[in-house]
Write an enzyme that holds these catalytic residues in place. Structure first.
Site, PDB file in Angstrom:
ATOM      1  N   ARG A   1      39.550  27.542  72.949  1.00 45.03           N
ATOM      2  CA  ARG A   1      38.710  26.542  73.628  1.00 45.03           C
ATOM      3  C   ARG A   1      39.454  25.307  74.122  1.00 45.03           C
ATOM      4  NH1 ARG A   1      33.135  25.539  70.450  1.00 45.03           N
ATOM      5  NH2 ARG A   1      34.536  24.752  68.868  1.00 45.03           N
ATOM      6  N   ASP A   2      40.757  25.223  73.899  1.00 45.31           N
ATOM      7  CA  ASP A   2      41.478  24.018  74.324  1.00 45.31           C
ATOM      8  C   ASP A   2      42.866  24.362  74.853  1.00 45.31           C
ATOM      9  OD1 ASP A   2      41.768  21.299  74.793  1.00 45.31           O
ATOM     10  OD2 ASP A   2      42.368  20.837  72.741  1.00 45.31           O
TER      11      ASP A   2
END
Length: 191
Positions: free
Chosen positions: A33-34
């Site tokens: 997610r990052d």
């Protein structure tokens, strides 16, 4: 070729993470997610590491993010992540595509001046042609980008390994080894 090597190697690590299973053999369904340049690290010996799994999601932690709360950097989010829809590993592949686009062009993909503008660009699927920003990018790498940055997840690569294989195919025509990447790192940052 250096860009392709870095991303291909990062995708190897990401694929390992995406394939993690618990002790019973059940997939953990990890989503980083990052993915962003801040969380990819190239060592002096030419290895590429994926860092900072602090906002990663797994099947065991599906309910820990409040509805409507975005995790990750807006400029690198897949459209479904920016819309706070359910995501899977293909959101990470989109983010890796953004990183590759920026490595190839030496410019930011998301150019809006406000967070709302960046979010809107992600939601709308804003994607300038890489060849118009940086002429001379090989067509084979453009094709990898188009698939990685597809607006709809079902049009993207299904796995990190699949995207890595596409980059590895390019690297057969324009080779770049980890040793060459190490030499680049030493020459640029060795001091």
């Amino acid at each position: 070729r250096f860009c392709a090597r870095m991303i291909a190697d990062a995708l190897s690590g990401l694929h390992y993470t995406h394939e993690l299973r618990d002790y019973a053999g059940v997939p953990l369904e990890v989503v980083h997610r990052d993915i962003s340049p801040h969380n990819l690290f190239v060592t002096y010996d030419g290895n590429v590491k994926v860092l900072d799994f602090g906002v990663a999601k797994t099947s065991a932690k599906l309910n820990e993010t409040a509805v409507g709360v975005l995790k990750g950097k807006l400029s690198y989010m897949a459209p479904e992540q920016a819309a706070a829809h359910p995501i899977d590993r293909r959101a990470d592949l989109y983010s890796m595509g953004v990183v590759l686009w920026e490595l190839l062009t030496l410019e930011r993909l998301r150019t809006a001046e406000s967070a709302a503008g960046v979010l809107n660009e992600a939601l709308q699927g804003y994607l300038p042609e890489v060849s118009k920003v940086r002429p001379g990018v090989p067509r084979q790498l453009e094709n990898v980008l188009w698939q990685a940055l597809a607006h709809y997840p079902h049009r993207r690569y299904r796995t990190s390994q699949e995207m890595r294989d596409a980059l590895a195919l390019y690297l057969t025509t324009e080779p770049c080894s980890s040793e060459e990447l190490a030499e680049l790192m030493q020459s640029r940052f060795g001091q």
